[in-house]
Design a protein around this motif. Structure first.
Motif, PDB file in Angstrom:
ATOM      1  N   ILE A  99       0.818  -1.216   0.000  1.00  0.00           N
ATOM      2  CA  ILE A  99       0.000   0.000   0.000  1.00  0.00           C
ATOM      3  C   ILE A  99       0.850   1.263   0.000  1.00  0.00           C
ATOM      4  CG2 ILE A  99      -1.891  -1.178   1.166  1.00  0.00           C
ATOM      5  CD1 ILE A  99      -1.037   0.345   3.726  1.00  0.00           C
ATOM      6  N   SER A 100       2.160   1.134  -0.214  1.00  0.00           N
ATOM      7  CA  SER A 100       3.046   2.293  -0.110  1.00  0.00           C
ATOM      8  C   SER A 100       2.687   3.381  -1.116  1.00  0.00           C
ATOM      9  CB  SER A 100       4.501   1.864  -0.282  1.00  0.00           C
ATOM     10  OG  SER A 100       4.691   1.229  -1.542  1.00  0.00           O
TER      11      SER A 100
ATOM     12  N   ILE B 222      -0.396   4.011  -2.257  1.00  0.00           N
ATOM     13  CA  ILE B 222      -1.829   4.286  -2.206  1.00  0.00           C
ATOM     14  C   ILE B 222      -2.082   5.548  -1.384  1.00  0.00           C
ATOM     15  CG2 ILE B 222      -4.053   3.410  -1.380  1.00  0.00           C
ATOM     16  CD1 ILE B 222      -3.072   0.625  -1.964  1.00  0.00           C
TER      17      ILE B 222
ATOM     18  N   GLN C 281      -8.382  -0.305   0.790  1.00  0.00           N
ATOM     19  CA  GLN C 281      -7.549  -1.392   0.270  1.00  0.00           C
ATOM     20  C   GLN C 281      -7.331  -2.468   1.327  1.00  0.00           C
ATOM     21  OE1 GLN C 281      -6.417  -1.888  -2.951  1.00  0.00           O
ATOM     22  NE2 GLN C 281      -6.003  -3.903  -2.066  1.00  0.00           N
ATOM     23  N   LYS C 282      -7.118  -2.056   2.567  1.00  0.00           N
ATOM     24  CA  LYS C 282      -6.884  -3.030   3.636  1.00  0.00           C
ATOM     25  C   LYS C 282      -8.098  -3.931   3.844  1.00  0.00           C
ATOM     26  CE  LYS C 282      -2.768  -2.179   5.594  1.00  0.00           C
ATOM     27  NZ  LYS C 282      -1.754  -3.229   5.876  1.00  0.00           N
TER      28      LYS C 282
ATOM     29  N   ARG D 153      -6.313   3.913   1.944  1.00  0.00           N
ATOM     30  CA  ARG D 153      -5.643   2.765   2.580  1.00  0.00           C
ATOM     31  C   ARG D 153      -6.611   1.868   3.353  1.00  0.00           C
ATOM     32  NH1 ARG D 153       0.632   4.155   4.048  1.00  0.00           N
ATOM     33  NH2 ARG D 153       1.129   5.076   2.021  1.00  0.00           N
TER      34      ARG D 153
ATOM     35  N   TYR E 171     -11.396  -1.918   9.693  1.00  0.00           N
ATOM     36  CA  TYR E 171     -11.436  -0.731   8.829  1.00  0.00           C
ATOM     37  C   TYR E 171     -12.856  -0.196   8.637  1.00  0.00           C
ATOM     38  CZ  TYR E 171      -6.774  -2.397   8.347  1.00  0.00           C
ATOM     39  OH  TYR E 171      -5.499  -2.820   8.648  1.00  0.00           O
TER      40      TYR E 171
ATOM     41  N   ASP F  36      -3.448   8.086   1.347  1.00  0.00           N
ATOM     42  CA  ASP F  36      -3.836   7.758   2.719  1.00  0.00           C
ATOM     43  C   ASP F  36      -5.330   7.490   2.842  1.00  0.00           C
ATOM     44  OD1 ASP F  36      -1.234   8.009   3.491  1.00  0.00           O
ATOM     45  OD2 ASP F  36      -1.449   9.994   4.390  1.00  0.00           O
TER      46      ASP F  36
END
Length: 280
Positions: A3-4, A6, A14-15, A11, A31, A8
């Motif tokens: 996710i580096s 992506i 995506q998580k 995130r 999340y 903020d």
């Protein structure tokens, strides 16, 4: 997923998608806000609060083919809009649906979400899903069966037959293709900074000749493009002539050859000219 790159705000989205694909309900719920709302677009409330969302997904996570594939993503202020293709198990069999998911993110978690769902498309041919660590033994068995024919050609077990698939199922992307109720083929991928590396493509001998290898290679290109990677790379033994010929027909070029264990490894690559830029 790394996710580096992506934004903020995206995130947590995506998580939770990664946790959805792992069918990990506790990771998934991290999340979602405690007072979140979950809607069928535009305003039909399907679940109110984290407890109802948890109950809804605990049942769904029992589906053997469940997998969400991100097709496209747009971020505007605190809203994340995803186009996903979701593989599910329907009453008439496995299939796919297109989903537009709209997430409102507040304080690092999803506060509200809306879902517009297309009609299901039954997959009568084959179904793709992401491998889990529990699939390691099946991955190993398929790989051994697929590569056994090469042992007398090169005088040893090819590299994929010696891999630790418990570690690889955890650390790499391995997508499994099921046909006729069984695991028929797989592709193992490793995202790098500027390209996607294909570590392994394997098709069970009984299913060879049906185009599953080509389908998985095309799938890898889609995975690379979704991640904003402009090139796919792979390598193979120089004595695997039919594999090299297939890759060449599909647009791969030979970059170099290097000695390896008394033979030669052929490194090949294919540029993806239409790959989108990386998000963020």
């Amino acid at each position: 997923m790394d996710i580096s790159g992506i934004p903020d705000i995206a995130r947590p989205v995506q998580k939770q998608l990664d946790a959805y694909n792992a069918r990990d309900i506790d990771a998934f719920m991290r999340y979602w806000a405690e007072d979140c709302r979950y809607y069928e677009f535009p305003d039909r409330l399907l679940a109110r609060g984290a407890a109802e969302i948890r109950a809804r997904h605990m049942a769904r996570f029992q589906e053997p083919n469940l997998h969400g594939r991100l097709v496209n993503r747009m971020v505007v202020a605190d809203m994340v809009v995803d186009h996903e293709t979701v593989t599910r198990t329907f009453p008439d069999g496995a299939g796919e649906i297109d989903v537009v998911a709209i997430y409102e993110v507040k304080n690092g978690v999803i506060a509200r979400a809306w879902f517009k769902i297309g009609p299901p498309r039954l997959l009568t041919d084959a179904v793709l899903r992401r491998a889990l660590p529990s699939d390691a033994a099946a991955i190993r068995d398929l790989t051994h069966a697929a590569y056994a024919k090469w042992v007398p050609v090169i005088g040893r077990a090819p590299k994929p037959m010696t891999a630790d698939y418990h570690a690889r199922a955890r650390d790499h992307i391995i997508d499994l293709l099921h046909a006729e109720g069984r695991l028929a083929a797989l592709i193992e991928m490793v995202p790098q900074t500027d390209h996607l590396l294909i570590e392994n493509v394997a098709v069970l001998p009984a299913f060879q000749g049906r185009g599953y290898g080509r389908r998985l290679l095309a799938h890898a290109e889609a995975v690379a493009a979704t991640r904003g990677l402009g090139e796919v790379r792979l390598y193979t033994n120089r004595l695997f002539a039919e594999n090299i010929a297939l890759y060449a027909r599909l647009g791969y070029r030979v970059d170099r050859e290097e000695p390896f264990m008394g033979g030669f490894t052929v490194y090949m690559s294919k540029p993806l000219h239409e790959a989108p830029p990386a998000s963020g």
